[in-house]
Design an enzyme around this catalytic site. Structure first.
Site, mmCIF file in Angstrom:
data_model
loop_
_atom_site.group_PDB
_atom_site.id
_atom_site.type_symbol
_atom_site.label_atom_id
_atom_site.label_comp_id
_atom_site.label_asym_id
_atom_site.label_seq_id
_atom_site.Cartn_x
_atom_site.Cartn_y
_atom_site.Cartn_z
ATOM 1 N N ARG A 201 16.807 34.738 1.826
ATOM 2 C CA ARG A 201 16.140 34.825 0.520
ATOM 3 C C ARG A 201 14.681 35.279 0.600
ATOM 4 O O ARG A 201 14.152 35.828 -0.344
ATOM 5 C CB ARG A 201 16.258 33.537 -0.265
ATOM 6 C CG ARG A 201 15.460 32.365 0.271
ATOM 7 C CD ARG A 201 15.670 31.123 -0.603
ATOM 8 N NE ARG A 201 15.322 31.326 -1.993
ATOM 9 C CZ ARG A 201 15.944 30.716 -3.012
ATOM 10 N NH1 ARG A 201 16.945 29.903 -2.791
ATOM 11 N NH2 ARG A 201 15.567 30.936 -4.249
ATOM 12 N N HIS B 16 21.562 30.761 1.652
ATOM 13 C CA HIS B 16 20.436 31.540 1.110
ATOM 14 C C HIS B 16 19.423 31.849 2.211
ATOM 15 O O HIS B 16 18.243 32.035 1.932
ATOM 16 C CB HIS B 16 19.713 30.787 -0.027
ATOM 17 C CG HIS B 16 20.587 30.159 -1.063
ATOM 18 N ND1 HIS B 16 21.755 30.712 -1.518
ATOM 19 C CD2 HIS B 16 20.438 28.980 -1.751
ATOM 20 C CE1 HIS B 16 22.298 29.914 -2.424
ATOM 21 N NE2 HIS B 16 21.530 28.863 -2.592
ATOM 22 N N HIS C 196 21.219 24.013 0.411
ATOM 23 C CA HIS C 196 20.556 25.069 -0.361
ATOM 24 C C HIS C 196 19.132 25.204 0.156
ATOM 25 O O HIS C 196 18.341 24.268 0.036
ATOM 26 C CB HIS C 196 20.548 24.680 -1.842
ATOM 27 C CG HIS C 196 19.492 25.377 -2.640
ATOM 28 N ND1 HIS C 196 19.763 26.461 -3.431
ATOM 29 C CD2 HIS C 196 18.160 25.158 -2.731
ATOM 30 C CE1 HIS C 196 18.627 26.879 -3.994
ATOM 31 N NE2 HIS C 196 17.640 26.092 -3.587
ATOM 32 N N GLY D 160 21.373 26.718 -15.771
ATOM 33 C CA GLY D 160 20.708 25.776 -16.669
ATOM 34 C C GLY D 160 19.205 25.712 -16.451
ATOM 35 O O GLY D 160 18.496 25.023 -17.179
ATOM 36 N N GLU D 161 18.697 26.448 -15.456
ATOM 37 C CA GLU D 161 17.260 26.330 -15.131
ATOM 38 C C GLU D 161 16.333 26.885 -16.207
ATOM 39 O O GLU D 161 15.134 26.679 -16.173
ATOM 40 C CB GLU D 161 16.949 27.023 -13.795
ATOM 41 C CG GLU D 161 17.508 26.294 -12.595
ATOM 42 C CD GLU D 161 18.783 26.914 -12.092
ATOM 43 O OE1 GLU D 161 19.488 27.551 -12.901
ATOM 44 O OE2 GLU D 161 19.086 26.753 -10.903
ATOM 45 N N ASP E 146 27.631 32.859 -3.856
ATOM 46 C CA ASP E 146 26.945 32.079 -4.899
ATOM 47 C C ASP E 146 27.455 32.526 -6.279
ATOM 48 O O ASP E 146 26.737 32.438 -7.277
ATOM 49 C CB ASP E 146 25.426 32.239 -4.817
ATOM 50 C CG ASP E 146 24.701 30.959 -5.253
ATOM 51 O OD1 ASP E 146 23.473 31.013 -5.419
ATOM 52 O OD2 ASP E 146 25.356 29.935 -5.465
#
Ligand SMILES: CC(C)C[C@H](NC(=O)C[C@H](N)C(=O)O)C(=O)O
Ligand SMILES: [Zn+2]
Ligand SMILES: [Zn+2]
Length: 390
Positions: free
Chosen positions: A228, A225, A196, A70-71, A286
């Site tokens: 990352r 994450h 997160h 949805g970002e 994820d």
């Protein structure tokens, strides 16, 4: 119905050698050297594992099973997962989670999806909450959700050090973790908080401050994450060497890898070489979560979607390309998540545990057969059990 897996080389994940495994209903009934079955014993399905490795079913401890994303606006909300998106990746247990969007997604929807997947044949758990602090719950309390709702094993994914977090103060995070811990204590669950980790500068500061300034142990946190970016990965190694749990995310894109993410198979190799205990490291996919890209001004520039199949794919690379021993590589998606999350019937090929078993081709390390709670879901790479609408 009885099933007998014969002639396989068994990694429980500790290597047991060639063993026969007797499955009784949904449980592992017996592990023996060579079980002879009379020809006319008709109540037994024989699964020939000659030329196969027999390993515990995989546990994916971070999957947006009811959708995420949805970002980039409403059209970028990701679809909910389907059963074979999971089983084709050798995964027999998932932990469902919500992410950025805790408004159009909620705990009731996540719980319903978890129950649906369980009815379709795999085992599911969930975290209560989403990115935000104070976090959305089902009963109104993190503590009560964990105590009262069987599938809820902790809280997450709570966003830290990320422009999309609710920018919680360290004391607000401490209260959430304290509630999760007590919820776990009262219900015999892990009561962990899946954190997160974003790309922000603060990285693990808040977690380390809570561990230093309160009675909450470092193992209450599962920061994910952690591969990352290079700087966070370095910090993660230190965190792991201090006894913390470090979770690496296997879903990725070419761009993320080019921009500094450490591929999970390499991250595992480095972490082990740096002296992080092999019991403190997990992979999670994820899956069905979004992989959004933002430019340096924080503007949305693109989005991908996580895949559960990336989970084992990274473990396979760890074994084949990084030469990590199978026993160590398999742990990060079997025994470690099971032990850390207190999923007592999971993660090991052991008498009395759930009959979650994967057969891997000895030469290619490809997934050949997947058994979930005694039911054959995938056989000779073919789907045997589909999801309701697949
Ligand atoms: C680790 C990176 C690559 C992906 C990561 N994904 C999520 O956290 C899930 C996502 N926000 C959702 O709500 O579905 C991210 O966005 O940073
Ligand atoms: Zn996340
Ligand atoms: Zn996620």
């Amino acid at each position: 119905m009885l099933k007998l897996i014969k002639n396989g080389k068994v990694y429980s994940p500790t290597y047991l050698g060639k063993k026969d495994i007797l499955i009784v209903g949904d449980k592992i009934g017996y592990i023996v050297d060579n079980l002879q079955v009379p020809e006319d014993f008709v109540h037994m399905e024989i699964i020939d594992a000659k030329g196969k490795y027999v390993v515990p079913g995989f546990i994916d401890s971070h999957v947006h099973i009811s959708g995420g994303g949805g970002e980039g606006g409403f059209k970028t909300r990701t679809p909910e997962i389907q059963l074979t998106d999971i089983t084709l990746g050798g995964v027999t247990t998932v932990v469902g989670v919500l992410g950025t969007d805790g408004t159009t997604r909620n705990g009731g929807n996540l719980l319903a999806k978890a129950r649906g997947l369980e009815e379709e044949g795999i085992t599911t758990y969930m975290y209560t909450g989403s990115y935000q602090v104070p976090t959305r719950t089902i009963t109104g309390s993190v503590l009560d959700d964990i105590v009262l709702i069987d599938k809820v094993i902790g809280a997450g994914e709570i966003a830290m050090s990320d422009h999309r977090s609710s920018q919680p103060r360290v004391d607000e995070l401490a209260k959430l973790v304290a509630d999760a811990r007590v919820g776990g204590i009262l219900s015999g669950k892990a009561g962990v908080v899946n954190i997160h980790m974003g790309d922000g500068e603060r990285q693990l500061d808040f977690i380390e401050e809570i561990v230093e300034s309160t009675e909450i142990p470092i193992t209450q946190f599962i920061p994910t994450h952690m591969n990352r970016n290079g700087s966070l990965f370095k910090r993660a190694i230190e965190f792991g060497k201090n006894g913390g749990i470090i979770d690496f995310t296997t879903s990725t894109t070419k761009k993320f890898l080019e921009e500094g993410e450490t591929k999970c198979s390499k991250a595992l190799k480095i972490a082990l070489e740096e002296g992080v205990s092999g019991n403190n490291i997990t992979f999670s996919s994820d899956g069905q979560g979004s992989l959004p890209e933002f430019n340096e001004k924080g503007e949305f520039i693109g989005i991908g979607i996580g895949k559960v199949t990336s989970l084992y794919s990274e473990v396979k690379d760890a074994i084949v390309s990084e030469n990590i021993p199978m026993e160590k590589a398999l742990r990060v998606i079997t025994a470690n998540p099971a032990d850390i999350l207190k999923l007592k019937d999971k993660g090991h090929i052991e008498k009395g545990k759930d009959a979650d078993i994967v057969l891997l081709d000895e030469d290619t390390f490809e997934i050949d057969t997947v058994i979930a709670r005694g039911q054959v879901m995938i056989k000779n790479k073919e789907v045997v059990v589909k999801g309701t609408f697949e």
